[in-house]
Design an enzyme around this catalytic site. Structure first.
Site, PDB file in Angstrom:
ATOM      1  N   GLY A 172      12.340   4.800  18.917  1.00 34.78           N
ATOM      2  CA  GLY A 172      13.384   4.689  19.925  1.00 34.78           C
ATOM      3  C   GLY A 172      14.776   4.499  19.369  1.00 34.78           C
ATOM      4  O   GLY A 172      15.725   5.098  19.823  1.00 34.78           O
ATOM      5  N   CYS A 173      14.933   3.619  18.366  1.00 33.93           N
ATOM      6  CA  CYS A 173      16.284   3.286  17.928  1.00 33.93           C
ATOM      7  C   CYS A 173      16.722   4.116  16.742  1.00 33.93           C
ATOM      8  O   CYS A 173      17.905   4.347  16.545  1.00 33.93           O
ATOM      9  CB  CYS A 173      16.389   1.804  17.579  1.00 33.93           C
ATOM     10  SG  CYS A 173      15.533   1.381  16.053  1.00 33.93           S
ATOM     11  N   GLY A 174      15.769   4.529  15.896  1.00 37.69           N
ATOM     12  CA  GLY A 174      16.105   5.416  14.791  1.00 37.69           C
ATOM     13  C   GLY A 174      16.601   4.729  13.554  1.00 37.69           C
ATOM     14  O   GLY A 174      16.513   5.281  12.467  1.00 37.69           O
TER      15      GLY A 174
END
Length: 277
Positions: free
Chosen positions: A118-120
């Site tokens: 999701g955040c990378g």
């Protein structure tokens, strides 16, 4: 910890900014739109760097509380004693003070921390890793407008896994003739682009020819990945963030947004004419 009833000073941008674009049509009409903001957020708990991720810089205290709870770093918000935020350019630093119990539990949790799709940038522990200096791409021509005609429908036809299960992002390569030559899917938008870049690394296709397409929102991490991979043009089905446009222009990445019902919008390179009034 600070109340989350309202945004605190330093957690929001100074205000929305218009970004100009030129339509990829023969008329090359120009206009401007407001783009979402994002920044790199570095979180430290009790003085120890924990993670850096890209976020929208509003209600950051709420995000930190939710991140801490959802990742089982604290059992309740009462274990978060204080959050101090400091902004510097495109980066935010958060110094979070935890209870002793939570801090000892965090040390154990850090041994098991794994990045999420999701955040990378979870697990990156330095802002210079989140906002690195990159090598600028050579200037490349924009793709012909006709290569983007009915692109959304053509992408849908290529997403074999999404047709059966849904909930999948895709990254695709369109060749110099305008044909989709590669398609990779994944539940993570970063993962999908990484798969495409990996496929290009052992494929005779030239990343400088044609263009790559992402079906997800276009945030900074994807811009960085495209630049590092030598992709000359990135087309996004969702609007880019303001920081994405800034970096694309800085490093000569052609960046195009393909709206649902409008002409393709070229955000990078920056249009040379003033937007229409």
């Amino acid at each position: 910890m600070p109340s989350s009833d309202s945004a605190k000073p330093g957690t929001q941008t100074t205000g929305p900014t218009d970004y100009s674009y030129a339509e990829l049509t023969q008329a090359c009409a120009t206009d401007a739109v407001i783009l979402a903001d994002e920044c790199a957020l570095a979180i430290s708990y009790n003085g120890i760097n924990h993670a850096v991720m890209m976020v929208s810089p509003s209600f950051v205290e709420d995000f930190i509380a939710g991140f801490s709870l959802s990742n089982a770093l604290v059992e309740g918000v009462d274990e978060i004693y204080d959050i101090q935020l400091e902004r510097s350019g495109d980066a935010l630093s958060a110094q979070v003070t935890l209870s002793n119990r939570a801090f000892w539990a965090l040390k154990e949790h850090r041994r098991q921390l794994a990045g999420t799709s999701g955040c990378g940038l979870c697990g990156v522990e330095a802002l210079d890793q989140a906002l690195p200096e990159l090598e600028a791409l050579p200037n490349s021509p924009l793709p012909p407008a006709e290569h983007l005609v009915e692109l959304r429908q053509r992408i849908a036809a290529q997403q074999r896994l999404a047709r059966s299960s849904g909930a999948l992002h895709a990254a695709l390569m369109v060749d110099a003739q305008g044909e989709i030559s590669l398609c990779r899917e994944d539940i993570g938008r970063h993962n999908a682009l990484d798969k495409l870049i990996g496929a290009l690394s052992h494929n005779p296709l030239d990343a400088q020819q044609g263009f790559a397409v992402i079906t997800s929102r276009c945030s900074l991490e994807l811009i960085q990945k495209a630049i590092r991979a030598g992709i000359s043009t990135l087309v996004s089905l969702s609007a880019p963030t303001a920081l994405s446009v800034q970096w694309a222009r800085r490093y000569n990445l052609n960046l195009i947004h393909l709206p649902h019902h409008s002409s393709p919008r070229v955000f990078s390179p920056a249009p040379t004419r003033a937007p229409k009034q």
